[in-house]
Design a protein around this motif. Structure first.
Motif, PDB file in Angstrom:
ATOM      1  N   ARG A  61       0.847  -1.187   0.000  1.00 33.33           N
ATOM      2  CA  ARG A  61       0.000   0.000   0.000  1.00 33.33           C
ATOM      3  C   ARG A  61       0.881   1.234   0.000  1.00 33.33           C
ATOM      4  O   ARG A  61       1.722   1.406   0.872  1.00 33.33           O
ATOM      5  CB  ARG A  61      -0.889   0.009   1.242  1.00 33.33           C
ATOM      6  CG  ARG A  61      -1.805   1.206   1.304  1.00 33.33           C
ATOM      7  CD  ARG A  61      -2.633   1.143   2.588  1.00 33.33           C
ATOM      8  NE  ARG A  61      -3.450   2.323   2.713  1.00 33.33           N
ATOM      9  CZ  ARG A  61      -3.047   3.461   3.269  1.00 33.33           C
ATOM     10  NH1 ARG A  61      -1.835   3.541   3.764  1.00 33.33           N
ATOM     11  NH2 ARG A  61      -3.846   4.498   3.349  1.00 33.33           N
ATOM     12  N   SER A  68      -8.268   7.546   1.573  1.00 32.84           N
ATOM     13  CA  SER A  68      -8.955   7.646   2.862  1.00 32.84           C
ATOM     14  C   SER A  68      -8.164   7.055   4.026  1.00 32.84           C
ATOM     15  O   SER A  68      -8.386   7.431   5.165  1.00 32.84           O
ATOM     16  CB  SER A  68     -10.312   6.942   2.778  1.00 32.84           C
ATOM     17  OG  SER A  68     -10.142   5.539   2.619  1.00 32.84           O
ATOM     18  N   GLY A  69      -7.297   6.104   3.757  1.00 34.47           N
ATOM     19  CA  GLY A  69      -6.567   5.432   4.815  1.00 34.47           C
ATOM     20  C   GLY A  69      -7.285   4.209   5.354  1.00 34.47           C
ATOM     21  O   GLY A  69      -6.765   3.498   6.209  1.00 34.47           O
ATOM     22  N   VAL A  70      -8.489   3.935   4.852  1.00 37.76           N
ATOM     23  CA  VAL A  70      -9.255   2.773   5.285  1.00 37.76           C
ATOM     24  C   VAL A  70      -8.754   1.548   4.522  1.00 37.76           C
ATOM     25  O   VAL A  70      -8.642   1.574   3.294  1.00 37.76           O
ATOM     26  CB  VAL A  70     -10.762   2.983   5.026  1.00 37.76           C
ATOM     27  CG1 VAL A  70     -11.557   1.744   5.383  1.00 37.76           C
ATOM     28  CG2 VAL A  70     -11.268   4.199   5.779  1.00 37.76           C
ATOM     29  N   GLU A  71      -8.445   0.495   5.266  1.00 36.94           N
ATOM     30  CA  GLU A  71      -7.965  -0.741   4.648  1.00 36.94           C
ATOM     31  C   GLU A  71      -8.946  -1.866   4.922  1.00 36.94           C
ATOM     32  O   GLU A  71      -9.458  -2.012   6.030  1.00 36.94           O
ATOM     33  CB  GLU A  71      -6.588  -1.123   5.198  1.00 36.94           C
ATOM     34  CG  GLU A  71      -5.484  -0.199   4.760  1.00 36.94           C
ATOM     35  CD  GLU A  71      -4.115  -0.689   5.197  1.00 36.94           C
ATOM     36  OE1 GLU A  71      -4.029  -1.657   5.963  1.00 36.94           O
ATOM     37  OE2 GLU A  71      -3.130  -0.082   4.754  1.00 36.94           O
ATOM     38  N   LEU A  72      -9.220  -2.677   3.907  1.00 35.81           N
ATOM     39  CA  LEU A  72     -10.066  -3.855   4.059  1.00 35.81           C
ATOM     40  C   LEU A  72      -9.265  -5.027   4.613  1.00 35.81           C
ATOM     41  O   LEU A  72      -9.824  -5.921   5.244  1.00 35.81           O
ATOM     42  CB  LEU A  72     -10.690  -4.234   2.719  1.00 35.81           C
ATOM     43  CG  LEU A  72     -11.578  -3.158   2.084  1.00 35.81           C
ATOM     44  CD1 LEU A  72     -12.038  -3.591   0.709  1.00 35.81           C
ATOM     45  CD2 LEU A  72     -12.774  -2.863   2.981  1.00 35.81           C
ATOM     46  N   PRO A  77      -6.213  -1.150   0.420  1.00 35.09           N
ATOM     47  CA  PRO A  77      -7.080  -0.002   0.710  1.00 35.09           C
ATOM     48  C   PRO A  77      -8.457  -0.179   0.067  1.00 35.09           C
ATOM     49  O   PRO A  77      -8.608  -0.847  -0.946  1.00 35.09           O
ATOM     50  CB  PRO A  77      -6.324   1.183   0.105  1.00 35.09           C
ATOM     51  CG  PRO A  77      -5.423   0.588  -0.915  1.00 35.09           C
ATOM     52  CD  PRO A  77      -5.109  -0.804  -0.462  1.00 35.09           C
ATOM     53  N   VAL A  78      -9.445   0.436   0.669  1.00 34.80           N
ATOM     54  CA  VAL A  78     -10.813   0.343   0.164  1.00 34.80           C
ATOM     55  C   VAL A  78     -10.902   0.899  -1.264  1.00 34.80           C
ATOM     56  O   VAL A  78     -11.699   0.419  -2.075  1.00 34.80           O
ATOM     57  CB  VAL A  78     -11.802   1.042   1.131  1.00 34.80           C
ATOM     58  CG1 VAL A  78     -11.625   2.536   1.129  1.00 34.80           C
ATOM     59  CG2 VAL A  78     -13.232   0.668   0.813  1.00 34.80           C
ATOM     60  N   GLU A  79     -10.074   1.860  -1.582  1.00 35.70           N
ATOM     61  CA  GLU A  79     -10.089   2.437  -2.932  1.00 35.70           C
ATOM     62  C   GLU A  79      -9.672   1.428  -4.001  1.00 35.70           C
ATOM     63  O   GLU A  79     -10.048   1.555  -5.162  1.00 35.70           O
ATOM     64  CB  GLU A  79      -9.165   3.659  -3.008  1.00 35.70           C
ATOM     65  CG  GLU A  79      -9.657   4.849  -2.235  1.00 35.70           C
ATOM     66  CD  GLU A  79      -9.165   4.885  -0.804  1.00 35.70           C
ATOM     67  OE1 GLU A  79      -9.431   5.888  -0.129  1.00 35.70           O
ATOM     68  OE2 GLU A  79      -8.524   3.917  -0.357  1.00 35.70           O
TER      69      GLU A  79
END
Length: 99
Positions: A61, A68-72, A77-79
């Motif tokens: 990453r 966003s910094g959100v990771e699944l 990353p979610v993106e």
């Protein structure tokens, strides 16, 4: 706010592709059930590919203020899911347009 820029750009691209698809009935708007199945298979394949690359240490990453910094999952990353959906949708829409 800049942390949502990449996701917003992906969403805008999906909407734009969807508008073209709707106007010319190319892929999703030609046969929704079949199109969603194809998108699902393509997305699953590419997510497995990504997860395999992450597991092998090939994919990492990247740090960006635009994400966003959100990771699944670690290094996913979610993106990335949004990008893969866009990649599959644009590819199949262009393929349908070329037929």
């Amino acid at each position: 706010m800049s942390g949502l820029a990449y996701g917003g750009a992906l969403l805008a691209s999906l909407v734009g592709t969807g508008l073209l698809d709707r106007r010319f009935r190319l892929f999703l708007f030609a046969d929704a059930r079949r199109a969603l199945a194809v998108l699902g298979v393509g997305l699953a394949f590419l997510l497995l590919w990504d997860l395999g690359g992450i597991g092998l240490g090939v994919f990492h990453r990247g740090e960006s203020r635009w994400m966003s910094g959100v990771e699944l999952a670690p290094d996913l990353p979610v993106e990335e899911v949004g990008f893969l959906v866009l990649l599959c949708y644009v590819t199949m829409t262009l393929y349908a347009a070329a037929l």
